[in-house]
Design a protein around this motif. Structure first.
Motif, PDB file in Angstrom:
ATOM      1  N   GLU A  23     -42.629 -36.172 -42.861  1.00  0.00           N
ATOM      2  CA  GLU A  23     -41.328 -35.660 -42.663  1.00  0.00           C
ATOM      3  C   GLU A  23     -41.037 -35.123 -41.272  1.00  0.00           C
ATOM      4  N   GLY A  24     -39.848 -35.188 -40.894  1.00  0.00           N
ATOM      5  CA  GLY A  24     -39.478 -35.001 -39.459  1.00  0.00           C
ATOM      6  C   GLY A  24     -37.926 -34.372 -39.260  1.00  0.00           C
ATOM      7  N   GLU A  25     -37.581 -34.301 -38.055  1.00  0.00           N
ATOM      8  CA  GLU A  25     -36.314 -33.877 -37.826  1.00  0.00           C
ATOM      9  C   GLU A  25     -35.980 -35.051 -36.651  1.00  0.00           C
ATOM     10  N   ILE A  26     -34.852 -35.434 -36.656  1.00  0.00           N
ATOM     11  CA  ILE A  26     -34.411 -36.448 -35.561  1.00  0.00           C
ATOM     12  C   ILE A  26     -33.042 -35.997 -35.092  1.00  0.00           C
ATOM     13  N   TYR A  27     -32.847 -35.958 -33.820  1.00  0.00           N
ATOM     14  CA  TYR A  27     -31.646 -35.741 -33.074  1.00  0.00           C
ATOM     15  C   TYR A  27     -31.052 -37.384 -32.806  1.00  0.00           C
TER      16      TYR A  27
ATOM     17  N   LYS B 141     -28.553 -35.015 -46.207  1.00  0.00           N
ATOM     18  CA  LYS B 141     -27.291 -35.545 -46.266  1.00  0.00           C
ATOM     19  C   LYS B 141     -27.282 -37.097 -46.116  1.00  0.00           C
ATOM     20  N   GLU B 142     -26.306 -37.719 -46.562  1.00  0.00           N
ATOM     21  CA  GLU B 142     -26.386 -39.462 -46.354  1.00  0.00           C
ATOM     22  C   GLU B 142     -26.072 -40.092 -45.347  1.00  0.00           C
ATOM     23  N   ILE B 143     -25.440 -39.352 -44.380  1.00  0.00           N
ATOM     24  CA  ILE B 143     -25.029 -39.991 -42.948  1.00  0.00           C
ATOM     25  C   ILE B 143     -25.301 -39.035 -41.986  1.00  0.00           C
ATOM     26  N   CYS B 144     -25.637 -39.518 -40.752  1.00  0.00           N
ATOM     27  CA  CYS B 144     -26.042 -38.773 -39.683  1.00  0.00           C
ATOM     28  C   CYS B 144     -25.122 -39.457 -38.372  1.00  0.00           C
ATOM     29  N   ASN B 145     -23.983 -38.245 -37.862  1.00  0.00           N
ATOM     30  CA  ASN B 145     -23.427 -38.891 -36.673  1.00  0.00           C
ATOM     31  C   ASN B 145     -24.019 -38.536 -35.522  1.00  0.00           C
ATOM     32  N   PRO B 146     -23.826 -39.596 -34.366  1.00  0.00           N
ATOM     33  CA  PRO B 146     -24.324 -39.317 -33.075  1.00  0.00           C
ATOM     34  C   PRO B 146     -23.912 -37.685 -32.625  1.00  0.00           C
ATOM     35  N   GLY B 147     -24.878 -37.216 -31.985  1.00  0.00           N
ATOM     36  CA  GLY B 147     -24.843 -35.712 -31.501  1.00  0.00           C
ATOM     37  C   GLY B 147     -25.255 -34.836 -32.755  1.00  0.00           C
ATOM     38  N   GLU B 148     -25.809 -35.218 -33.866  1.00  0.00           N
ATOM     39  CA  GLU B 148     -26.399 -34.440 -35.105  1.00  0.00           C
ATOM     40  C   GLU B 148     -27.655 -34.611 -35.085  1.00  0.00           C
ATOM     41  N   THR B 149     -28.226 -33.638 -35.942  1.00  0.00           N
ATOM     42  CA  THR B 149     -29.830 -33.707 -36.146  1.00  0.00           C
ATOM     43  C   THR B 149     -29.879 -33.582 -37.789  1.00  0.00           C
ATOM     44  N   VAL B 150     -30.805 -34.631 -38.031  1.00  0.00           N
ATOM     45  CA  VAL B 150     -30.972 -34.776 -39.656  1.00  0.00           C
ATOM     46  C   VAL B 150     -32.472 -34.729 -39.713  1.00  0.00           C
TER      47      VAL B 150
ATOM     48  N   GLN C  17     -53.612 -40.346 -37.189  1.00  0.00           N
ATOM     49  CA  GLN C  17     -52.739 -40.530 -35.832  1.00  0.00           C
ATOM     50  C   GLN C  17     -51.888 -39.343 -35.657  1.00  0.00           C
ATOM     51  N   PHE C  18     -51.532 -38.467 -36.786  1.00  0.00           N
ATOM     52  CA  PHE C  18     -50.438 -37.409 -36.667  1.00  0.00           C
ATOM     53  C   PHE C  18     -50.804 -36.198 -36.613  1.00  0.00           C
ATOM     54  N   LEU C  19     -50.025 -35.221 -35.788  1.00  0.00           N
ATOM     55  CA  LEU C  19     -50.044 -33.679 -35.902  1.00  0.00           C
ATOM     56  C   LEU C  19     -48.676 -33.184 -35.942  1.00  0.00           C
ATOM     57  N   GLU C  20     -48.686 -32.248 -36.866  1.00  0.00           N
ATOM     58  CA  GLU C  20     -47.550 -31.295 -36.925  1.00  0.00           C
ATOM     59  C   GLU C  20     -46.776 -31.181 -35.423  1.00  0.00           C
ATOM     60  N   GLY C  21     -45.337 -31.482 -35.139  1.00  0.00           N
ATOM     61  CA  GLY C  21     -44.900 -31.025 -33.812  1.00  0.00           C
ATOM     62  C   GLY C  21     -45.084 -32.192 -33.122  1.00  0.00           C
ATOM     63  N   GLN C  22     -45.728 -33.339 -33.450  1.00  0.00           N
ATOM     64  CA  GLN C  22     -45.711 -34.472 -32.644  1.00  0.00           C
ATOM     65  C   GLN C  22     -44.275 -35.161 -32.408  1.00  0.00           C
ATOM     66  N   TYR C  23     -44.178 -35.641 -31.162  1.00  0.00           N
ATOM     67  CA  TYR C  23     -42.782 -36.271 -30.736  1.00  0.00           C
ATOM     68  C   TYR C  23     -42.686 -37.805 -31.193  1.00  0.00           C
ATOM     69  N   PHE C  24     -41.655 -38.358 -31.433  1.00  0.00           N
ATOM     70  CA  PHE C  24     -41.548 -39.861 -31.594  1.00  0.00           C
ATOM     71  C   PHE C  24     -40.184 -40.233 -31.436  1.00  0.00           C
TER      72      PHE C  24
ATOM     73  N   GLY D 147     -32.654 -42.309 -31.125  1.00  0.00           N
ATOM     74  CA  GLY D 147     -32.908 -40.783 -31.476  1.00  0.00           C
ATOM     75  C   GLY D 147     -34.150 -40.407 -30.841  1.00  0.00           C
ATOM     76  N   ARG D 148     -34.533 -38.866 -30.645  1.00  0.00           N
ATOM     77  CA  ARG D 148     -35.474 -38.507 -30.550  1.00  0.00           C
ATOM     78  C   ARG D 148     -35.909 -37.227 -31.821  1.00  0.00           C
ATOM     79  N   GLY D 149     -37.372 -37.529 -32.089  1.00  0.00           N
ATOM     80  CA  GLY D 149     -37.858 -36.744 -33.562  1.00  0.00           C
ATOM     81  C   GLY D 149     -39.076 -35.841 -33.219  1.00  0.00           C
ATOM     82  N   LYS D 150     -39.485 -35.228 -34.090  1.00  0.00           N
ATOM     83  CA  LYS D 150     -40.502 -34.592 -34.029  1.00  0.00           C
ATOM     84  C   LYS D 150     -41.137 -34.148 -35.450  1.00  0.00           C
TER      85      LYS D 150
END
Length: 236
Positions: free
Chosen positions: A14-18, A55-64, A79-86, A96-99
């Motif tokens: 699971e992650g968050e992506i801007y 949500k079902e869509i993400c607009n540019p400038g939003e985090t999902v 390979q993964f740690l919580e808080g790792q960036y991708f 997009g930039r995620g964690k």
């Protein structure tokens, strides 16, 4: 029109992506759940569909918030740690930039030899020359089922606790496809060779003519063993 609601089977992360705006170098339009941009981390791109959680869509400038399932999981074990960036990318373009916020598949958790030895039971001892023959037989049994292997060579260095046993596999054909062959190696390790308490991670170096692959492992029951399965396209 929006795509049909996406539900990933067996998501691993699971992650968050801007998602960047067009002015930030991102996409012009929105992104649907189910998006399959490249999943980029540690210098490599991978295929990994996303399921949007809230949500079902993400607009540019939003985090999902997203769930992620890789399409080549053997390359992501350990390979993964919580808080790792991708990053989410399209070609060489970062959109997009995620964690990573949660690791859902337990063997995706990062490990190294330091953490392996730190968590070993106190009474667990290393394999010695008296006992290593049985484990070598397990390797021979498991790997001999893989038709692409011509020869298996073993190098024992039991005093080197981080690399006690090297298992080198020589290929029959240099033109063999790397990904399905590596899946066979990993499945053999998981099903035929490893102990219940086991860790591994993989590394693939590939060019136009051949590839080199390593499966780095650490495994134990009453005794422990560390090392590598090394696949070389040609014999040295």
């Amino acid at each position: 029109m929006l795509n049909q609601k996406i539900k990933l089977s067996n998501p691993e992360l699971e992650g968050e992506i801007y998602y960047l705006t067009e002015q930030e170098g991102g996409r012009k339009g929105y992104i649907n759940s189910g998006y399959r941009g490249q999943f980029f981390y540690k210098g490599k791109d991978w295929d990994a569909p996303q399921e949007f959680i809230d949500k079902e869509i993400c607009n540019p400038g939003e985090t999902v918030k997203v769930k992620i399932r890789t399409l080549s999981p053997h390359f992501h074990v350990g390979q993964f740690l919580e808080g790792q960036y991708f990053e989410a990318r399209e070609g060489f373009k970062t959109v997009g930039r995620g964690k990573i916020t949660k690791i859902l598949r337990s063997d995706f958790n990062y490990w190294n030899y330091e953490s392996f030895f730190m968590n070993l039971p106190v009474e667990c001892k290393p394999y010695d020359f008296q006992n290593i023959g049985g484990f070598i037989a397990d390797f021979e049994y498991g790997l001999s089922k893989i038709h692409g292997i011509k020869k298996i060579k073993f190098t024992k260095s039991l005093s080197n606790k981080n690399q006690m046993l090297n298992v080198e596999c020589i290929l029959k054909d240099n033109k063999i496809q790397a990904r399905p062959f590596i899946d066979e190696i990993c499945k053999s390790w998981e099903d035929e060779i490893q102990f219940k308490n086991s860790f591994y991670k993989t590394d693939l170096k590939q060019n136009e003519n051949n590839f080199k692959f390593e499966l780095i492992f650490a495994t134990y029951h009453s005794m422990y063993l560390t090392g590598k399965i090394i696949v070389n396209a040609t014999e040295k």
